[in-house]
Design an enzyme around this catalytic site. Structure first.
Site, PDB file in Angstrom:
ATOM      1  CG  ASP A  83      -1.988   1.041   1.171  1.00  0.00           C
ATOM      2  OD1 ASP A  83      -2.513   1.609   0.006  1.00  0.00           O
ATOM      3  OD2 ASP A  83      -2.621   1.428   2.056  1.00  0.00           O
ATOM      4  CG  ASP A 272      -3.375   3.641  -3.113  1.00  0.00           C
ATOM      5  OD1 ASP A 272      -2.386   3.235  -2.539  1.00  0.00           O
ATOM      6  OD2 ASP A 272      -4.575   3.578  -2.834  1.00  0.00           O
TER       7      ASP A 272
END
Ligand SMILES: *[C@@H]1O[C@H](CO)[C@@H](O)[C@H](O)[C@H]1NC(C)=O
Ligand SMILES: *[C@@H]1O[C@H](CO)[C@@H](O)[C@H](O)[C@H]1NC(C)=O
Length: 396
Positions: A83, A272
């Site tokens: 992440d 992301d």
């Protein structure tokens, strides 16, 4: 057809509910272009010539990517979601108050000789992380030995790595047991790799097979077909890697951000790894959708997640979408990146419009759009590079 419900929208938009007292190294941002010269006690000399890496796994049920790492002494292998939009490494820990099912063994601090709970003001140091999709992890900060692989053949050992030992966790897939935060912030894995490796990493995602995430010198992305764009940081969201999206082309039609509230010069979209789709603000997004609707001749079908979907047996009928990032970094996407087969001969555009205002919303460049690019982050020179690559063939 509730595709989005099964897709993860993790990191971004995440609300951090802080803790009773500020944790050591907690949420302060340690900007990593600053490569200090101080002695690097964390790294042994033998590690210096090597490049750390980890194997990655794709979870089809959630369209998310995990990496393998080992934690504790003796080491326990865990798989944690990659992440770039969050800052904490955490894993489920015994004793569990409330944990989701996980496939591998759960980390038990009492069985590790290197586990140390962090102490803040004389007591344990709690954390409380809530992510954009409502999932959360609650537990205590601790330090542990974290081990990944390295090109030297020797394990890459990171003693006293700050991580979250989560006893109350909910909303995550059983594929993994936690999250590896790779943001700019000081508690992320990137910031704790040691100064010789800081800020350099690359990954290559595909919809099948395993791959690798590389750190340090092996993470440099260079060669034919590479496009590079400036990475920005923003005071409002200091951990995130921002890029600047100038325009999107649908086929040959270029749709400028200029003249819309989305337009910026200093970063308007977060890249992301922990979010599946791409999110654009309504004002601009609707222009892109309209152009797709103009071009695609197939029958449109309604979708509960408000996605733009069509009946088709093949992805071939859809236009090529190009993302134009600043510095003339034009990312010509494969149809696979932008049109998702949701089954039943239906394909949906992998762009979600969100009614974000300029102040409270975040545009996200998600992991589906990044598939089959080798994506390299270099924080010291503030650049993100993309090289078209068959990721599933790269390291198998
Ligand atoms: C960096 O380290 C070298 C060698 O130890 C030293 O000579 C130099 O002064 C240091 N530079 C800084 C900015 O501390
Ligand atoms: C876990 O945390 C959630 C969210 O704060 C809370 O509602 C719940 O009561 C906690 N569960 C337990 C067993 O403490």
């Amino acid at each position: 057809m509730s595709l989005a419900a099964t897709m993860i929208v993790l990191s971004l938009l995440f609300i951090t509910v802080t803790v009773s007292s500020s944790p050591p190294g907690g949420f302060t941002i340690d900007l990593i272009h600053r490569r200090s010269n101080s002695s690097s006690s964390r790294l042994s000399k033998t590690q210096l010539g090597s490049s750390p890496y980890a194997d990655t796994i794709f979870d089809t049920s959630e369209s998310s990517y995990y990496m393998k790492l080992q934690i504790g002494t003796p080491p326990v292998e865990i798989e944690a979601l990659i992440d770039t939009g969050s800052e904490l490494i955490w894993t489920q820990c015994m004793p569990c108050i409330n944990c989701f099912d996980q496939q591998g063994p759960m980390f038990d601090p009492s069985k590790s000789s290197t586990y140390k709970e962090k102490i803040c003001d004389g007591h344990s140091c709690p954390y409380d992380f809530i992510y954009g999709d409502g999932s959360y992890s609650i537990g205590n900060y601790a330090t542990e030995t974290v081990t990944i692989q390295s090109t030297s053949g020797q394990p890459f050992v990171m003693p006293e790595t700050t991580f979250g030992c989560g006893n109350n966790n909910s909303g995550f897939s059983s594929t993994g047991s936690g999250i590896v935060g790779l943001s700019w912030a000081s508690t992320s894995l990137i910031s704790q790799l040691g100064e010789d490796y800081i800020g350099l990493f690359s990954y290559c995602f595909s919809g099948k097979g395993t791959s690798k995430i590389n750190f340090g010198s092996n993470a440099i992305v260079a060669g034919d077909g590479v496009v590079a764009t400036t990475m920005f940081i923003k005071k409002e969201q200091p951990g995130f890697y921002y890029l600047n999206l100038d325009a999107v082309s649908v086929g040959e039609t270029r749709i400028e951000t200029l003249g819309t509230p989305f337009h910026a010069l200093d970063g308007n979209i977060v890249i992301d790894s922990g979010t599946t789709f791409t999110y654009l603000p309504d004002s601009y997004c609707n222009k892109v959708k309209e152009e797709v609707a103009n071009v695609v001749k197939a029958e449109q079908v309604t979708n509960s997640d408000d996605m733009l979907c069509y009946t088709s047996k093949t992805v071939d009928i859809f236009p090529v979408i190009t993302m134009h990032f600043s510095n003339d970094a034009d990312l010509v996407l494969e149809k696979y990146n932008m049109f998702v087969d949701v089954g039943g001969d239906v394909f949906c555009l992998a762009i979600m419009c969100s009614s974000m205002t300029q102040d409270d919303g975040i545009a996200i460049f998600g992991n589906r759009a990044q598939n089959n690019f080798l994506v390299g982050y270099d924080s010291s020179s503030s650049v993100v590079s993309f090289m078209p690559t068959d990721c599933s063939a790269l390291w198998s």
